[in-house]
Design a protein around this motif. Structure first.
Motif, short mmCIF file in Angstrom:
data_model
loop_
_atom_site.label_atom_id
_atom_site.label_comp_id
_atom_site.label_asym_id
_atom_site.label_seq_id
_atom_site.Cartn_x
_atom_site.Cartn_y
_atom_site.Cartn_z
N LEU A 268 61.66 88.87 25.95
CA LEU A 268 60.51 89.77 25.93
C LEU A 268 59.53 89.37 24.83
N SER A 271 57.70 86.36 26.16
CA SER A 271 56.73 86.74 27.20
C SER A 271 55.48 87.38 26.61
N HIS A 281 58.46 87.49 33.77
CA HIS A 281 59.36 88.02 32.75
C HIS A 281 60.55 88.76 33.33
N ALA A 282 60.46 89.22 34.58
CA ALA A 282 61.60 89.90 35.22
C ALA A 282 62.32 88.98 36.19
N ALA A 342 61.60 100.07 29.77
CA ALA A 342 60.82 99.21 30.66
C ALA A 342 61.35 99.37 32.08
N PHE A 345 59.96 96.87 34.51
CA PHE A 345 60.61 95.56 34.31
C PHE A 345 61.97 95.54 34.99
N TYR A 349 63.15 93.17 38.04
CA TYR A 349 64.34 92.31 37.91
C TYR A 349 65.28 92.55 39.08
#
Length: 394
Positions: A268, A271, A281-282, A342, A345, A349
Motif C-alpha cells: 500500500l 502504491s 493495488h488489489a 479499505a 480494496f 482483491y
C-alpha cells in the motif's frame, strides 16, 4: 562509474553458486530469459532512481545503498526496478519502526533457475530477497493465458470502456468453445510440469506485444500486473527479513501470514507513491496468490504422475498445504479490510481472485480430461462469484 560489482552483489554471486547446485540438495538448471516480456523504458528506471534518492531521505543517510544506482549490479531492468521499489518503500517507513536497524544491507536478486521459488536469507552481514526466474516467468505465462482467452472472447472489442479484463468473459468463452483453448491451457500446464521437475519448458508464450488480438488496454494492464505481482512476492520475503529470524527449516503458517500482512502494508505504501502500482493495488496480490495455487495444483499432479506421492498420508499433507494457502488468501483480505478500512480494496482483491480462479478451474478440467474423466468447467464453478471465492474440487 566502474564495472566492479558491489560487495553485497559479489557475495551473492558466490553464495548462489553453492545454493543453486546439487550440493544444496536441489537440482536447478539455468533458466535463460526466453518468454513473454515486460518492456522497461530507460527513462522509467532513471526517473525512479532520481525519485528514490533525491529527497535527502533518512534511510540513505543511515545505510549505504549507493550501489543500487549502478547498473552493473543488476542482471535485468526488472531486478533493478524491484530493488529500487524496495528501497523506496523502506525510505517511507519511520526510523522509529522497531525493526529499523534491519533496513540496511538488503539486496534483491532474480535467480536464473528452473526451480520455482521465492525466499529470503542472510549471509554474513547481508540480507537477500530472491525470486527465481521460473517464478517470474510462471506469473507471465499464467497472465498471458488468461488474457489470450479473454481476447478471443471478443469482450475487449465489445466494450471499449471496460477498465479491466473480466473473469466472467473468460468463463463464458471457455464454456462456449472449450476446444478452442486446449493449446493455450496445455502450454501453461506444461510449463507447470516442467518447473515441478526443475526443467526448462520447451514451449513458452511469445511476447505479449506481438499478439494480434491484444488491444492497447490489455497491454497496458499486463505490465503493471506482472510488476505488481513480482513486487508483492518480494515484499512478502522482505516481511520475513523484518519480522522473523532466519532458520534452516521451512517457515510455519503463522510466519507466512505475518509476512503477508507486512507485504500488504508495504504494498500500500508502494502504491501510494506509484500510479502504475496504484492501478493494480488489489489485483496484483490476487494474481500472486492465484499463480501459487495454480502451480501447487500442477505440482501435486506431477508428483502423482511421477509416483513420488505413494500413500494417502503424503496426499493428505499436500492437501493440507492447499488448505493453509486458502486460509492465507482469506486472512489477507480480512487484514486489509479490518486494518486499513479499505473495503473497496478488499472487494477488488476478492474480485481479482474470482477472475483468476476461472483459469485455475479450467486447468483442472484439462487435467481431469487428460486423466479420462468427462468434466466441464460448469461442473467446478457455476459462474465467477463476487460474494465468495469458489474452491476447486480437489
Amino acid at each position: 562509474m566502474t564495472n566492479v560489482k558491489a560487495p553485497i552483489v559479489d557475495h551473492y554471486d558466490k553464495v548462489a553458486f553453492y545454493r543453486d547446485s546439487d550440493s544444496s540438495r536441489l537440482t536447478r538448471f539455468t533458466d535463460e530469459s526466453r518468454t513473454v516480456t515486460v518492456n522497461f523504458d530507460e527513462n522509467w528506471i532513471s526517473d525512479l532512481k532520481r525519485r528514490v534518492f533525491n529527497d535527502n531521505r533518512r534511510l540513505f543517510r543511515d545505510f549505504d545503498y549507493n550501489w543500487a544506482l549502478e547498473d552493473q549490479n543488476f542482471s535485468t531492468p526488472m531486478e533493478q526496478y524491484i530493488q529500487l521499489k524496495l528501497l523506496d518503500v523502506l525510505a517511507d517507513v519511520s526510523p522509529d519502526h522497531p525493526n529499523y536497524l534491519k533496513f540496511g544491507n538488503i539486496c534483491f536478486r532474480i535467480s536464473n533457475t528452473a526451480n520455482m521459488n521465492a525466499e529470503s536469507f542472510t549471509s554474513e552481514s547481508y540480507k537477500y530477497v530472491c525470486v527465481t526466474s521460473a517464478y517470474v516467468k510462471y506469473i507471465k505465462e499464467f497472465l498471458y493465458t488468461f488474457f489470450e482467452i479473454y481476447a478471443k472472447s471478443g469482450a475487449d472489442n465489445a466494450s471499449s470502456g471496460r477498465k479491466r479484463t473480466s473473469g466472467q468473459a473468460v468463463y463464458d468463452e471457455l464454456s462456449r468453445r472449450p476446444l478452442e483453448h486446449e493449446t493455450s491451457l496445455a502450454r501453461l500446464i506444461h510449463t507447470g510440469f516442467s518447473y515441478s521437475r526443475y526443467k526448462i519448458p520447451l514451449d513458452l508464450a511469445p511476447p505479449v506485444w506481438n499478439h494480434p488480438l491484444f488491444g492497447e488496454h490489455i497491454k497496458a494492464e499486463y505490465g503493471p500486473l506482472i510488476i505488481g505481482a513480482d513486487l508483492f512476492l518480494a515484499l512478502h520475503e522482505l516481511g520475513h527479513i523484518l519480522e522473523h529470524t532466519f532458520k534452516s527449516t521451512r517457515r510455519n503458517h503463522r510466519e507466512e501470514i505475518e509476512a503477508d500482512r507486512a507485504a500488504s502494508s508495504l504494498f500500500l505504501i508502494a502504491s501510494a507513491r506509484d500510479p502504475v502500482l496504484a492501478s493494480v493495488h488489489a489485483r496484483a496480490p490476487a494474481l500472486a496468490f492465484s499463480v501459487l495455487r495454480h502451480f501447487n495444483m500442477i505440482r501435486r499432479v506431477a508428483k502423482i504422475v511421477d509416483k513420488s506421492i505413494s500413500d494417502p498420508d503424503q496426499m493428505a499433507g499436500e492437501l493440507e498445504e492447499e488448505r493453509l494457502l486458502l486460509q492465507r488468501v482469506q486472512v489477507y483480505r480480512n487484514f486489509v479490510a479490518d486494518n486499513f478500512m479499505a473495503r473497496d480494496f478488499a472487494d477488488a482483491y476478492w474480485s481479482g481472485l474470482d477472475d483468476f480462479f476461472v483459469l485455475i478451474a479450467a486447468s483442472q478440467v484439462w487435467l481431469l480430461r487428460w486423466a479420462g474423466q468427462r468434466t466441464k468447467l460448469s461442473d467446478l464453478i457455476k459462474r465467477p462469484s463476487r460474494a465468495k471465492h469458489p474452491e476447486a474440487t480437489r
